[in-house]
Scaffold this motif. Structure first.
Motif, PDB file in Angstrom:
ATOM      1  N   THR A 208     -14.290  65.530 -22.508  1.00  0.00           N
ATOM      2  CA  THR A 208     -13.789  65.054 -21.209  1.00  0.00           C
ATOM      3  C   THR A 208     -14.857  65.220 -20.125  1.00  0.00           C
ATOM      4  OG1 THR A 208     -12.817  67.228 -20.829  1.00  0.00           O
ATOM      5  CG2 THR A 208     -11.346  65.534 -21.681  1.00  0.00           C
ATOM      6  N   LEU A 209     -14.780  64.358 -19.121  1.00  0.00           N
ATOM      7  CA  LEU A 209     -15.706  64.439 -17.974  1.00  0.00           C
ATOM      8  C   LEU A 209     -14.929  65.045 -16.802  1.00  0.00           C
ATOM      9  CD1 LEU A 209     -18.582  63.546 -16.999  1.00  0.00           C
ATOM     10  CD2 LEU A 209     -17.482  61.499 -16.102  1.00  0.00           C
ATOM     11  N   ASN A 210     -15.325  66.255 -16.424  1.00  0.00           N
ATOM     12  CA  ASN A 210     -14.559  66.962 -15.385  1.00  0.00           C
ATOM     13  C   ASN A 210     -15.448  67.242 -14.185  1.00  0.00           C
ATOM     14  OD1 ASN A 210     -12.199  67.187 -17.087  1.00  0.00           O
ATOM     15  ND2 ASN A 210     -13.469  68.563 -18.317  1.00  0.00           N
ATOM     16  N   LEU A 211     -15.112  66.582 -13.066  1.00  0.00           N
ATOM     17  CA  LEU A 211     -15.984  66.647 -11.893  1.00  0.00           C
ATOM     18  C   LEU A 211     -15.288  67.289 -10.707  1.00  0.00           C
ATOM     19  CD1 LEU A 211     -17.147  62.929 -12.053  1.00  0.00           C
ATOM     20  CD2 LEU A 211     -18.432  64.918 -12.855  1.00  0.00           C
ATOM     21  N   ILE A 212     -16.104  67.903  -9.861  1.00  0.00           N
ATOM     22  CA  ILE A 212     -15.621  68.380  -8.567  1.00  0.00           C
ATOM     23  C   ILE A 212     -16.300  67.514  -7.511  1.00  0.00           C
ATOM     24  CG2 ILE A 212     -15.829  70.246  -6.868  1.00  0.00           C
ATOM     25  CD1 ILE A 212     -15.732  72.224  -9.212  1.00  0.00           C
ATOM     26  N   PHE A 213     -15.544  67.050  -6.520  1.00  0.00           N
ATOM     27  CA  PHE A 213     -16.142  66.416  -5.344  1.00  0.00           C
ATOM     28  C   PHE A 213     -16.108  67.429  -4.227  1.00  0.00           C
ATOM     29  CE2 PHE A 213     -16.279  61.550  -5.674  1.00  0.00           C
ATOM     30  CZ  PHE A 213     -16.742  61.635  -6.975  1.00  0.00           C
ATOM     31  N   LEU A 214     -17.285  67.798  -3.756  1.00  0.00           N
ATOM     32  CA  LEU A 214     -17.404  68.820  -2.727  1.00  0.00           C
ATOM     33  C   LEU A 214     -17.942  68.179  -1.450  1.00  0.00           C
ATOM     34  CD1 LEU A 214     -17.315  71.956  -2.387  1.00  0.00           C
ATOM     35  CD2 LEU A 214     -19.687  72.010  -3.140  1.00  0.00           C
ATOM     36  N   GLY A 215     -17.473  68.661  -0.309  1.00  0.00           N
ATOM     37  CA  GLY A 215     -17.970  68.123   0.958  1.00  0.00           C
ATOM     38  C   GLY A 215     -17.028  68.502   2.070  1.00  0.00           C
ATOM     39  N   PRO A 216     -17.485  68.444   3.310  1.00  0.00           N
ATOM     40  CA  PRO A 216     -16.617  68.784   4.434  1.00  0.00           C
ATOM     41  C   PRO A 216     -15.452  67.806   4.548  1.00  0.00           C
ATOM     42  CG  PRO A 216     -18.672  67.822   5.191  1.00  0.00           C
ATOM     43  CD  PRO A 216     -18.816  68.022   3.724  1.00  0.00           C
ATOM     44  N   PRO A 217     -14.391  68.186   5.290  1.00  0.00           N
ATOM     45  CA  PRO A 217     -13.301  67.234   5.490  1.00  0.00           C
ATOM     46  C   PRO A 217     -13.869  65.977   6.129  1.00  0.00           C
ATOM     47  CG  PRO A 217     -13.137  69.112   7.019  1.00  0.00           C
ATOM     48  CD  PRO A 217     -14.191  69.444   6.024  1.00  0.00           C
TER      49      PRO A 217
END
Ligand code: AMP
Length: 224
Positions: free
Chosen positions: A2-11
């Motif tokens: 599986t490809l498991n990603l986090i999207f990180l960044g300010p609101p």
């Protein structure tokens, strides 16, 4: 695998908009802890009322409570055969990042990468104050950069668009301060682990999506 990603960044960096688009393209399931929390609030439960007080001030819900909601959702999503997930809005603290590793190891999955969308403060405030969301399907629009075809109405299901209570300017400033204090340390944390992929998100949504797709294509080539 599986490809498991986090999207990180300010609101307001565009995490939700980009995640929505790439999740569709790569058949991944987008999981937004903000949506999970707003879902609980909308249910009118006592827990939801407790959560509403916190999010309307722009503060963070406790690590334990969010992690528990996320673990339940992840189990549900994988048991229905998902080929991967995009986490949008989680983790938001180092403790949550550690808890995510525990959750993944309990369900026998692995984090593939963290995509960090860089965004200037000026852009963030501008974007959040013009953000509109479909009350039914949760599709996100932007009055300036990505308006619906008909003002105030969702292109997909014709439902009414609403503005989030926590997108008021004062709350946005609190959310930004909390991001800088509690979430920004995750950038270094994932960099050290060799998992961080960054790009400049100070561009129109379409370009931001293309940048994210480039990163994901590269990741898929490495995995396949
Ligand atoms: P978002 O939709 O990601 O901007 O989240 C909206 C609000 O929900 C945040 O301002 C927090 O109050 C709460 N929230 C969402 N995700 C988390 C998280 N991972 N940890 C703590 N609070 C969260």
């Amino acid at each position: 695998m599986t490809l498991n990603l986090i999207f990180l960044g300010p609101p307001g960096a565009g995490k939700g908009t980009v995640a929505q688009s790439v999740a569709e393209k790569y058949s991944l399931v987008q999981i937004s802890t903000g949506d999970l929390i707003r879902g609980e609030v909308a249910s009118g439960s006592d827990f939801g009322k407790e959560l509403a007080e916190i999010i309307n001030k722009g503060e963070l819900v406790s690590d334990e409570q969010v992690a528990k909601m996320l673990e339940e959702k992840l189990k549900e999503v994988y048991s229905s055969g998902a080929s991967g997930v995009i986490l949008d809005g989680f983790p938001r603290t180092i403790l949550q990042a550690i808890e995510l590793e525990n959750i993944f190891s309990r369900i026998d999955k692995k984090l593939s990468a963290v995509i960090y969308i860089e965004s200037s403060e000026e852009n963030i405030v501008k974007r959040l104050s013009s953000r509109w969301t479909c009350s039914k399907c949760k599709k996100v629009y932007n009055a300036l950069t990505n308006p619906p075809k008909v003002n105030g109405v969702c292109d997909i299901d014709n439902s009414q668009l609403t503005q989030r209570d926590d997108d008021k300017e004062e709350t946005v400033r609190t959310r930004l301060a909390i991001f800088n204090e509690k979430t920004a340390p995750l950038i270094e944390y994932y960099k050290k682990k060799g998992l961080l992929k960054s790009y400049d998100g100070n561009v129109p949504p379409k370009e931001s999506i293309v940048e994210a797709e480039k990163i994901i294509d590269e990741l898929k080539n490495q995995i396949d």
